[in-house]
Design a protein around this motif. Structure first.
Motif, PDB file in Angstrom:
ATOM      1  N   ASP A 114       0.870  -1.168   0.000  1.00  0.00           N
ATOM      2  CA  ASP A 114       0.000   0.000   0.000  1.00  0.00           C
ATOM      3  C   ASP A 114       0.909   1.221   0.000  1.00  0.00           C
ATOM      4  N   VAL A 121      -3.227   7.713   5.925  1.00  0.00           N
ATOM      5  CA  VAL A 121      -4.078   6.581   6.272  1.00  0.00           C
ATOM      6  C   VAL A 121      -4.822   6.858   7.570  1.00  0.00           C
ATOM      7  N   GLU A 124      -7.152   3.020  11.591  1.00  0.00           N
ATOM      8  CA  GLU A 124      -7.552   1.638  11.341  1.00  0.00           C
ATOM      9  C   GLU A 124      -6.713   1.001  10.230  1.00  0.00           C
ATOM     10  N   ARG A 125      -6.485   1.761   9.136  1.00  0.00           N
ATOM     11  CA  ARG A 125      -5.682   1.225   8.040  1.00  0.00           C
ATOM     12  C   ARG A 125      -4.214   1.095   8.444  1.00  0.00           C
ATOM     13  N   GLU A 128      -3.997  -2.117  10.221  1.00  0.00           N
ATOM     14  CA  GLU A 128      -4.136  -3.242   9.296  1.00  0.00           C
ATOM     15  C   GLU A 128      -2.816  -3.536   8.589  1.00  0.00           C
TER      16      GLU A 128
END
Length: 277
Positions: A114, A121, A124-125, A128
């Motif tokens: 990513d 971001v 939460e991302r 992840e």
């Protein structure tokens, strides 16, 4: 192995480097027309005599790798798990030991690419990406360590992005953490006779790039940036991992092995050397 120091201890070991070993490869499934690093490592380990537990969250991808191995006469089982779950990591290790009776080789190849920046971001991302690219390696390793005997080996898969100096990306931060973890784990587990190393991957073209939709026109500039002016594949990474996992590397631990086709050229290159003045 001989006790004579003048004789190569591996002279009579045969061509199969992993004979008698059991390996658990996280991210070993195959899901594109190009080989993934995990798939290539599974295939090489099996070809060198290891029994392989192919761990993947995608049961079809795991089955493809297992089918390839068994078709070639090797031994493998699928282990379906999401390594971002600590409980699933524990279960994956337990399933491998239950089926094969032991575990002495661990490989972590799971990665989620990513290119979003560290401040682009959501929290939460961010979590992840850190979980997939770094924390999952910690989870699977911590559950494997209690069952790994002396002489075991672990390899993590990182990226040259770990030394990328900006703009900052969460992926690069996670890979840098993974490398630091690898070196720390090597020091911590050394007294138990467990080796831990890392392969740092350069700009290869494999399943990771293909799955991410990399345009074909980007491939030539990437290979031109290497010293060797060639494009690497997942097999190049797999052979590096095979060496580090085998007893041929029995005195190597805490090492980050960069496989990138040579350092990139940042300055004009002179003429090829064809003779000595």
């Amino acid at each position: 192995m001989t006790d004579d120091p003048l004789i190569d201890p591996f002279a009579d070991a045969g061509p199969r480097w992993m004979e008698g070993r059991t390996a658990l490869v996280a991210g070993g499934g195959q899901n594109t027309a190009y080989p993934g690093v995990g798939y290539a490592i599974c295939m090489l380990l099996a070809a060198h005599g290891a029994r392989v537990a192919v761990l993947d969250r995608d049961k079809d991808a795991a089955a493809r790798t297992v089918d390839r191995i068994t078709a070639d006469g090797g031994e493998a089982i699928p282990v379906i798990a999401d390594v971002t779950s600590d409980r699933a990591c524990a279960d994956a290790v337990a399933e491998t030991v239950s089926h094969f009776g032991r575990l002495d080789t661990l490989v972590h190849t799971v990665a989620v690419g990513d290119r979003a920046g560290v401040f682009e971001v959501t929290p939460e991302r961010f979590d992840e990406l850190m979980d997939a690219n770094f924390k999952s390696a910690w989870s699977i390793t911590r559950h494997a360590v209690p069952v790994l005997p002396r002489g075991s080996s672990i390899v993590t898969i990182s990226s040259v992005g770990a030394r990328y100096r900006g703009p900052g990306m969460v992926y690069c931060v996670a890979k840098a953490a993974l490398e630091n973890f690898t070196e720390g784990a090597a020091t911590t587990l050394g007294p138990q006779g467990i080796r831990v190393n890392c392969v740092q991957v350069g700009a290869i073209y494999g399943a990771f790039a293909a799955r991410g939709g990399m345009p074909q026109e980007m491939r030539k500039p990437r290979l031109e940036a290497t010293s060797l002016k060639t494009e690497g594949t997942s097999w190049d990474i797999a052979y590096a991992a095979l060496f580090l996992l085998s007893d041929r590397a029995k005195w190597i631990s805490g090492h980050i092995l960069t496989v990138e086709g040579g350092p990139p050229h940042r300055y004009p290159v002179g003429k090829p050397i064809t003779s000595v003045p």
